[in-house]
Design a protein around this motif. Structure first.
Motif, PDB file in Angstrom:
ATOM      1  N   MET A 121       0.830  -1.215   0.000  1.00 27.38           N
ATOM      2  CA  MET A 121       0.000   0.000   0.000  1.00 27.38           C
ATOM      3  C   MET A 121       0.859   1.257   0.000  1.00 27.38           C
ATOM      4  SD  MET A 121      -3.127   0.874  -0.180  1.00 27.38           S
ATOM      5  CE  MET A 121      -4.219   2.254   0.070  1.00 27.38           C
ATOM      6  N   ALA A 122       1.967   1.236   0.767  1.00 28.05           N
ATOM      7  CA  ALA A 122       2.861   2.396   0.795  1.00 28.05           C
ATOM      8  C   ALA A 122       3.413   2.679  -0.592  1.00 28.05           C
ATOM      9  CB  ALA A 122       3.996   2.159   1.786  1.00 28.05           C
ATOM     10  N   ALA A 123       3.733   1.609  -1.343  1.00 27.19           N
ATOM     11  CA  ALA A 123       4.260   1.783  -2.696  1.00 27.19           C
ATOM     12  C   ALA A 123       3.225   2.437  -3.606  1.00 27.19           C
ATOM     13  CB  ALA A 123       4.694   0.432  -3.256  1.00 27.19           C
ATOM     14  N   GLU A 124       1.948   2.148  -3.366  1.00 32.51           N
ATOM     15  CA  GLU A 124       0.899   2.750  -4.187  1.00 32.51           C
ATOM     16  C   GLU A 124       0.814   4.259  -3.961  1.00 32.51           C
ATOM     17  OE1 GLU A 124      -2.788   0.797  -3.576  1.00 32.51           O
ATOM     18  OE2 GLU A 124      -2.007  -1.205  -4.073  1.00 32.51           O
ATOM     19  N   TRP A 125       0.925   4.678  -2.702  1.00 33.46           N
ATOM     20  CA  TRP A 125       0.895   6.114  -2.408  1.00 33.46           C
ATOM     21  C   TRP A 125       2.118   6.809  -2.993  1.00 33.46           C
ATOM     22  CZ3 TRP A 125      -3.355   8.388  -1.296  1.00 33.46           C
ATOM     23  CH2 TRP A 125      -4.357   7.719  -0.586  1.00 33.46           C
ATOM     24  N   ARG A 126       3.252   6.142  -2.929  1.00 27.53           N
ATOM     25  CA  ARG A 126       4.460   6.702  -3.527  1.00 27.53           C
ATOM     26  C   ARG A 126       4.280   6.865  -5.042  1.00 27.53           C
ATOM     27  NH1 ARG A 126      10.644   4.298  -3.072  1.00 27.53           N
ATOM     28  NH2 ARG A 126      11.390   5.175  -5.025  1.00 27.53           N
ATOM     29  N   GLN A 127       3.671   5.881  -5.670  1.00 27.38           N
ATOM     30  CA  GLN A 127       3.431   5.960  -7.109  1.00 27.38           C
ATOM     31  C   GLN A 127       2.462   7.090  -7.445  1.00 27.38           C
ATOM     32  OE1 GLN A 127       4.919   4.446  -9.654  1.00 27.38           O
ATOM     33  NE2 GLN A 127       3.653   5.744 -10.997  1.00 27.38           N
ATOM     34  N   LYS A 128       1.438   7.279  -6.576  1.00 24.88           N
ATOM     35  CA  LYS A 128       0.497   8.377  -6.795  1.00 24.88           C
ATOM     36  C   LYS A 128       1.209   9.727  -6.746  1.00 24.88           C
ATOM     37  CE  LYS A 128      -3.925   6.446  -5.256  1.00 24.88           C
ATOM     38  NZ  LYS A 128      -5.059   6.633  -4.317  1.00 24.88           N
ATOM     39  N   CYS A 129       2.108   9.884  -5.779  1.00 24.03           N
ATOM     40  CA  CYS A 129       2.864  11.134  -5.665  1.00 24.03           C
ATOM     41  C   CYS A 129       3.742  11.352  -6.890  1.00 24.03           C
ATOM     42  CB  CYS A 129       3.721  11.118  -4.402  1.00 24.03           C
ATOM     43  SG  CYS A 129       2.782  11.200  -2.861  1.00 24.03           S
ATOM     44  N   ASP A 130       4.372  10.282  -7.342  1.00 21.79           N
ATOM     45  CA  ASP A 130       5.242  10.380  -8.512  1.00 21.79           C
ATOM     46  C   ASP A 130       4.431  10.747  -9.750  1.00 21.79           C
ATOM     47  OD1 ASP A 130       7.568  10.333  -9.967  1.00 21.79           O
ATOM     48  OD2 ASP A 130       7.606   8.152 -10.207  1.00 21.79           O
ATOM     49  N   SER A 131       3.260  10.139  -9.890  1.00 25.10           N
ATOM     50  CA  SER A 131       2.415  10.434 -11.043  1.00 25.10           C
ATOM     51  C   SER A 131       1.863  11.853 -10.984  1.00 25.10           C
ATOM     52  CB  SER A 131       1.256   9.429 -11.113  1.00 25.10           C
ATOM     53  OG  SER A 131       1.729   8.103 -11.257  1.00 25.10           O
ATOM     54  N   GLU A 132       1.537  12.293  -9.768  1.00 25.30           N
ATOM     55  CA  GLU A 132       0.931  13.622  -9.591  1.00 25.30           C
ATOM     56  C   GLU A 132       1.898  14.744  -9.920  1.00 25.30           C
ATOM     57  OE1 GLU A 132      -2.640  15.701  -8.117  1.00 25.30           O
ATOM     58  OE2 GLU A 132      -2.269  13.572  -8.432  1.00 25.30           O
ATOM     59  N   TRP A 133       3.160  14.608  -9.478  1.00 25.53           N
ATOM     60  CA  TRP A 133       4.114  15.714  -9.595  1.00 25.53           C
ATOM     61  C   TRP A 133       5.381  15.365 -10.379  1.00 25.53           C
ATOM     62  CZ3 TRP A 133       2.614  14.683  -4.192  1.00 25.53           C
ATOM     63  CH2 TRP A 133       1.466  15.382  -3.825  1.00 25.53           C
ATOM     64  N   SER A 134       5.441  14.184 -10.982  1.00 28.07           N
ATOM     65  CA  SER A 134       6.613  13.760 -11.778  1.00 28.07           C
ATOM     66  C   SER A 134       7.906  13.918 -10.984  1.00 28.07           C
ATOM     67  CB  SER A 134       6.681  14.572 -13.079  1.00 28.07           C
ATOM     68  OG  SER A 134       5.516  14.405 -13.859  1.00 28.07           O
ATOM     69  N   LEU A 135       7.885  13.465  -9.750  1.00 26.56           N
ATOM     70  CA  LEU A 135       9.036  13.643  -8.874  1.00 26.56           C
ATOM     71  C   LEU A 135      10.253  12.870  -9.372  1.00 26.56           C
ATOM     72  CD1 LEU A 135       7.257  13.424  -5.392  1.00 26.56           C
ATOM     73  CD2 LEU A 135       7.780  15.457  -6.745  1.00 26.56           C
ATOM     74  N   GLY A 136      10.058  11.613  -9.767  1.00 27.25           N
ATOM     75  CA  GLY A 136      11.181  10.819 -10.230  1.00 27.25           C
ATOM     76  C   GLY A 136      11.843  11.416 -11.445  1.00 27.25           C
ATOM     77  N   ALA A 137      11.045  11.928 -12.370  1.00 30.47           N
ATOM     78  CA  ALA A 137      11.588  12.524 -13.583  1.00 30.47           C
ATOM     79  C   ALA A 137      12.414  13.769 -13.289  1.00 30.47           C
ATOM     80  CB  ALA A 137      10.455  12.862 -14.548  1.00 30.47           C
ATOM     81  N   GLN A 138      12.098  14.450 -12.179  1.00 31.34           N
ATOM     82  CA  GLN A 138      12.832  15.652 -11.782  1.00 31.34           C
ATOM     83  C   GLN A 138      14.080  15.315 -10.970  1.00 31.34           C
ATOM     84  OE1 GLN A 138      12.156  18.730 -12.673  1.00 31.34           O
ATOM     85  NE2 GLN A 138      10.097  18.567 -13.499  1.00 31.34           N
ATOM     86  N   GLY A 139      14.238  14.051 -10.626  1.00 33.55           N
ATOM     87  CA  GLY A 139      15.379  13.672  -9.800  1.00 33.55           C
ATOM     88  C   GLY A 139      15.159  13.855  -8.323  1.00 33.55           C
ATOM     89  N   VAL A 140      13.889  13.965  -7.897  1.00 33.51           N
ATOM     90  CA  VAL A 140      13.569  14.150  -6.477  1.00 33.51           C
ATOM     91  C   VAL A 140      13.767  12.820  -5.741  1.00 33.51           C
ATOM     92  CG1 VAL A 140      11.743  14.693  -4.842  1.00 33.51           C
ATOM     93  CG2 VAL A 140      11.919  15.985  -6.982  1.00 33.51           C
ATOM     94  N   PRO A 141      14.508  12.800  -4.631  1.00 34.99           N
ATOM     95  CA  PRO A 141      14.659  11.561  -3.853  1.00 34.99           C
ATOM     96  C   PRO A 141      13.328  11.140  -3.246  1.00 34.99           C
ATOM     97  CG  PRO A 141      15.626  13.431  -2.668  1.00 34.99           C
ATOM     98  CD  PRO A 141      15.268  13.921  -4.036  1.00 34.99           C
ATOM     99  N   MET A 142      13.001   9.845  -3.352  1.00 33.26           N
ATOM    100  CA  MET A 142      11.728   9.328  -2.871  1.00 33.26           C
ATOM    101  C   MET A 142      11.978   8.094  -1.999  1.00 33.26           C
ATOM    102  SD  MET A 142       9.386   9.766  -6.321  1.00 33.26           S
ATOM    103  CE  MET A 142       7.867   9.480  -5.406  1.00 33.26           C
ATOM    104  N   PRO A 143      12.559   8.268  -0.810  1.00 30.14           N
ATOM    105  CA  PRO A 143      12.904   7.121   0.041  1.00 30.14           C
ATOM    106  C   PRO A 143      11.663   6.431   0.618  1.00 30.14           C
ATOM    107  CG  PRO A 143      13.306   9.182   1.203  1.00 30.14           C
ATOM    108  CD  PRO A 143      12.970   9.552  -0.220  1.00 30.14           C
TER     109      PRO A 143
END
Length: 236
Positions: free
Chosen positions: A1-23
């Motif tokens: 479930m935690a991974a799903e919320w992390r994926q939602k955040c990544d999809s919402e704001w494109s954090l991974g594409a920006q190089g934002v750390p997502m521990p």
């Protein structure tokens, strides 16, 4: 479930594409619900009940003294919830030329409004603030009131975890052109970028000059904001 919320955040704001750390240690459900990249982190951004898309209300001079059984009005009207307010009375102007008769002397005061924003409470996390250092965008609008050559001052500080150590700051104190009256809103803005690790709080303060001479004349401010961008520029 935690991974799903992390994926939602990544999809919402494109954090991974920006190089934002997502521990994995981050509470991604809380981050998603707080939406720190989509909103103004300041409370009550327009305490005078006006906005910068509409011209400031024109000054209405009555010339009337308050009733004898009532004290004079020295504080501006507004809903200042969310802000800490304070007043500093300034000394009278003593530079009056000899022989000049003065019926009433203006009394100037600084009216200060300030807030402190806890970035972690607002949904940001340590690795984001320390390693990525997202842009912190400050914006404010003040009224060209022409009560004085200096009617506005902005002071914003990025503070460490102790809430006292200043890591970066920005101060702005524009002067007004008293010979050119336009009575508009004036925008003040600043972007903090590459400010270094350790930022956990933002202290936002603006000071507005008021004048009392028989009645109160004040300077208004509106649409104050602190926003965090899920992006990073090369600005230093």
């Amino acid at each position: 479930m935690a991974a799903e919320w992390r994926q939602k955040c990544d999809s919402e704001w494109s954090l991974g594409a920006q190089g934002v750390p997502m521990p994995d240690s981050v509470d991604w459900k809380s981050v998603y619900e707080k939406k720190p990249f989509e909103r103004n982190l300041l409370q009550n951004p327009s305490p005078y009940g006006v906005n910068h898309t509409i011209p400031p209300p024109e000054l209405h001079v009555t010339g009337e003294r308050p009733p004898a059984n009532q004290p004079p009005k020295l504080e501006p009207d507004g809903n200042f919830s969310g802000w800490h307010s304070s007043t500093e009375v300034l000394p009278y102007d003593t530079g009056i030329p000899p022989g000049v008769v003065v019926c009433h002397m203006p009394q100037y005061r600084w009216f200060s409004l300030e807030q402190r924003v806890d970035l972690k409470v607002e949904g940001l996390w340590d690795q984001l603030l320390d390693e990525f250092q997202p842009e912190i965008v400050i914006e404010d609008w003040y009224e060209e009131s022409q009560l004085h050559k200096s009617v506005y001052l902005l002071d914003v500080k990025l503070l460490g975890a102790d809430g006292m150590t200043v890591i970066k700051k920005h101060t702005c104190s524009p002067e007004e052109n008293l010979e050119c009256y336009s009575h508009t809103w004036k925008k003040v803005s600043h972007v903090f970028s590459n400010y270094g690790p350790g930022v956990r709080f933002i202290h936002f303060l603006h000071r507005l000059k008021n004048k009392f001479m028989i009645e109160l004349f004040n300077t208004k401010v509106t649409d104050s904001s602190i926003t965090i961008k899920a992006s990073k520029s090369s600005m230093i």
